[in-house]
Design a protein around this motif. Structure first.
Motif, PDB file in Angstrom:
ATOM      1  N   GLY A 209      33.482  43.265   1.681  1.00  0.00           N
ATOM      2  CA  GLY A 209      34.619  42.631   1.010  1.00  0.00           C
ATOM      3  C   GLY A 209      35.922  42.819   1.772  1.00  0.00           C
ATOM      4  N   ALA A 212      36.009  40.711   4.930  1.00  0.00           N
ATOM      5  CA  ALA A 212      36.230  39.292   4.629  1.00  0.00           C
ATOM      6  C   ALA A 212      37.709  38.951   4.460  1.00  0.00           C
ATOM      7  CB  ALA A 212      35.462  38.906   3.368  1.00  0.00           C
ATOM      8  N   ALA A 216      39.512  35.469   5.219  1.00  0.00           N
ATOM      9  CA  ALA A 216      40.254  34.719   4.193  1.00  0.00           C
ATOM     10  C   ALA A 216      41.659  34.377   4.674  1.00  0.00           C
ATOM     11  CB  ALA A 216      40.317  35.543   2.914  1.00  0.00           C
ATOM     12  N   ALA A 322      42.913  31.263  -0.346  1.00  0.00           N
ATOM     13  CA  ALA A 322      42.204  32.501  -0.682  1.00  0.00           C
ATOM     14  C   ALA A 322      42.892  33.174  -1.866  1.00  0.00           C
ATOM     15  CB  ALA A 322      42.172  33.442   0.514  1.00  0.00           C
ATOM     16  N   SER A 341      37.645  29.820  -8.538  1.00  0.00           N
ATOM     17  CA  SER A 341      36.405  29.227  -8.026  1.00  0.00           C
ATOM     18  C   SER A 341      36.432  27.706  -8.136  1.00  0.00           C
ATOM     19  CB  SER A 341      35.215  29.797  -8.806  1.00  0.00           C
ATOM     20  OG  SER A 341      34.014  29.220  -8.359  1.00  0.00           O
ATOM     21  N   ILE A 346      38.387  30.809  -1.295  1.00  0.00           N
ATOM     22  CA  ILE A 346      37.556  31.986  -1.056  1.00  0.00           C
ATOM     23  C   ILE A 346      38.150  33.136  -1.873  1.00  0.00           C
ATOM     24  CG2 ILE A 346      38.879  32.577   1.018  1.00  0.00           C
ATOM     25  CD1 ILE A 346      36.331  33.829   2.131  1.00  0.00           C
ATOM     26  N   GLN A 347      37.309  33.861  -2.591  1.00  0.00           N
ATOM     27  CA  GLN A 347      37.821  34.863  -3.538  1.00  0.00           C
ATOM     28  C   GLN A 347      37.250  36.244  -3.218  1.00  0.00           C
ATOM     29  OE1 GLN A 347      39.202  33.188  -7.560  1.00  0.00           O
ATOM     30  NE2 GLN A 347      37.019  32.836  -7.513  1.00  0.00           N
ATOM     31  N   ILE A 348      38.142  37.217  -3.137  1.00  0.00           N
ATOM     32  CA  ILE A 348      37.759  38.617  -2.936  1.00  0.00           C
ATOM     33  C   ILE A 348      38.370  39.413  -4.086  1.00  0.00           C
ATOM     34  CG2 ILE A 348      37.887  40.607  -1.400  1.00  0.00           C
ATOM     35  CD1 ILE A 348      38.348  38.619   0.902  1.00  0.00           C
ATOM     36  N   CYS A 364      33.136  35.490  -7.849  1.00  0.00           N
ATOM     37  CA  CYS A 364      33.867  35.673  -6.583  1.00  0.00           C
ATOM     38  C   CYS A 364      32.877  35.734  -5.409  1.00  0.00           C
ATOM     39  CB  CYS A 364      34.701  36.952  -6.636  1.00  0.00           C
ATOM     40  SG  CYS A 364      36.000  36.898  -7.879  1.00  0.00           S
ATOM     41  N   ASP A 365      33.411  35.530  -4.207  1.00  0.00           N
ATOM     42  CA  ASP A 365      32.571  35.564  -3.005  1.00  0.00           C
ATOM     43  C   ASP A 365      32.262  37.005  -2.594  1.00  0.00           C
ATOM     44  OD1 ASP A 365      32.582  32.589  -2.226  1.00  0.00           O
ATOM     45  OD2 ASP A 365      34.711  33.031  -2.494  1.00  0.00           O
ATOM     46  N   TYR A 366      33.231  37.893  -2.729  1.00  0.00           N
ATOM     47  CA  TYR A 366      33.044  39.303  -2.370  1.00  0.00           C
ATOM     48  C   TYR A 366      33.642  40.164  -3.490  1.00  0.00           C
ATOM     49  CZ  TYR A 366      32.246  37.393   2.309  1.00  0.00           C
ATOM     50  OH  TYR A 366      31.773  36.676   3.377  1.00  0.00           O
ATOM     51  N   THR A 367      33.008  41.289  -3.729  1.00  0.00           N
ATOM     52  CA  THR A 367      33.501  42.205  -4.759  1.00  0.00           C
ATOM     53  C   THR A 367      33.554  43.625  -4.191  1.00  0.00           C
ATOM     54  OG1 THR A 367      32.500  40.850  -6.485  1.00  0.00           O
ATOM     55  CG2 THR A 367      33.169  43.065  -7.102  1.00  0.00           C
TER      56      THR A 367
END
Length: 436
Positions: A209, A212, A216, A322, A341, A346-348, A364-367
């Motif tokens: 995450g 990324a 982002a 992002a 979304s 792109i969501q972190i 989300c894309d990354y957590t």
């Protein structure tokens, strides 16, 4: 007499009535004397009955006093407690005899007489009764005695014990393990900070995450869109908010380097000026202070869902490339993540709120999960102090984990070999309260 003079004849007839009157008086005297004698006889009989009853019932004897009173200072405390204990009276077979309770009397340094501080019932288990007398003055002498009481109130006082003074301990020896652990923890952190400052390479496992974030920010720069950074909705005292502000500084520096734009909506009025200063300082540190836009870091509202609605509106209007949701979140987490979304950003996301992690993982894309949020600033910035602190904490956790494994193995082997666990490791690591 007028009626005599009017109704009766004079002379010999009046003289004939005199014996009659004398006879009536004599008869009355005979009637009165036996009645008085009878009353006297009844009173004497009642007195004799009461005397005989009093002689028949045994006198209320005082119970045997308590003679083994013990007073001692409570060890390892601030010097305000004395421990009082005493055995039962010889007339007390466990609260079912004549003795029903015990009164503990105390005389302090400024008192002229004893006063009751506690009454203990005799209906308790055990041969000894105990009491912690608290709220005392350290160093002052206190005397005690125990009063043994029966149900009828008859009592006997035991001997006076004391004076005894509670003492204050300046060093709690039962917390030596805590002291050693703290020293070890500090040594590890200082050692790794020193190693990091000397240029030693300290390995930190890869966190997807955080890696990324570069992707982002680069995506936003290429698309010419801003990066939306949401520092959570909690207060400045929340550790997740502080961790988020550390990450914000690193992210803002990257954005300033790429000469891109960052939007930071704030919900807490005390967090707002801090985020503004963090972003401003990051742009100045990156060498682009003129690119900092004061209006891009702004306060929205203190209301939770009004803030969520305003941020969702910003997402729809500005369409950031992002969305970084890092900090403490509550029920609005899924609203923000779903809206982000829907616009294709792109969501972190990262939080230590366990209840909100499933929503972020889904939308989300990354957590970034739990402690990864705290390590993020050191991971991104590679600043020696933060990096050394992170490594020191990791090695301390490793030491604790090794001790736990050794303790479990010893206790299990003890049960298997002798039906009794070896618990010396757990006794060493046990954190004890004041007083032992």
């Amino acid at each position: 007499m007028t009626w005599m003079r009017a109704g009766l004849p004079h002379g010999s007839e009046r003289r004939s009535l005199l014996p009659f009157l004398l006879g009536i008086l004599f008869f009355c005297s005979l009637r009165c004397v036996p009645t008085a004698q009878a009353e006297d006889t009844q009173g004497q009989a009642a007195d004799r009955v009461e005397a005989s009853l009093a002689a028949a019932s045994p006198p209320s004897a005082a119970p045997s006093p308590v003679t083994d009173l013990e007073i001692r200072d409570k060890p390892l405390d601030a010097g305000k407690v004395l421990l009082v204990s005493f055995g039962r009276s010889s007339d007390d077979p466990g609260g079912h005899g004549a003795v029903t309770r015990y009164a503990l009397l105390r005389r302090g340094p400024a008192d002229t007489a004893f006063a009751v501080v506690k009454t203990l019932t005799a209906l308790v288990k055990g041969d000894r009764l105990s009491y912690e007398d608290t709220g005392l003055k350290p160093g002052a002498g206190y005397s005690y005695l125990v009063r043994t009481l029966t149900a009828s109130g008859v009592f006997s006082d035991g001997p006076v014990f004391g004076p005894v003074a509670p003492a204050r301990q300046w060093f709690f020896t039962n917390k030596i393990n805590t002291l050693i652990t703290t020293i070890l923890f500090v040594i590890l952190i200082l050692a790794y900070i020193r190693a990091a400052r000397r240029g030693r390479s300290l390995f930190i496992r890869r966190i997807a995450g955080l890696d990324a974030i570069d992707e982002a920010v680069g995506r936003c720069t290429e698309m010419g869109k801003p990066t939306l950074y949401i520092p959570g909705i909690s207060t400045i005292s929340d550790v997740a908010t502080i961790a988020s502000l550390n990450i914000l500084g690193q992210v803002a520096k990257k954005i300033a380097t790429y000469q891109s734009r960052i939007l930071v909506p704030n919900r807490d009025p005390f967090v707002y000026p801090v985020t503004q200063d963090v972003v401003k300082f990051a742009f100045a540190e990156a060498g682009y202070p003129q690119d900092f836009r004061e209006d891009d870091v702004y306060f929205v509202t203190n209301d939770q869902f009004a803030y969520a609605a305003a941020v969702c509106g910003t997402m729809v209007r500005e369409k950031p490339g992002a969305n970084l949701l890092l900090g403490m979140f509550f029920a609005e987490s899924l609203i923000l993540a779903e809206t982000g979304s829907s616009i294709g950003a792109i969501q972190i996301a990262g939080t230590d709120a366990i209840s909100q992690l499933p929503f972020f993982v889904t939308a989300c894309d990354y957590t970034i999960i739990g402690e990864e949020l705290y390590a993020a600033s050191a991971y991104i910035g590679r600043e020696p102090t933060l990096l050394g602190s992170l490594k020191g904490q990791d090695y301390f956790k490793l030491c604790v984990l090794i001790l736990i494994i050794i303790g479990v193995a010893l206790m299990t082997s003890g049960v298997l070999l002798r039906n009794q666990p070896f618990d010396w490791v757990s006794q060493i690591l046990k954190v004890r309260a004041a007083g032992g």
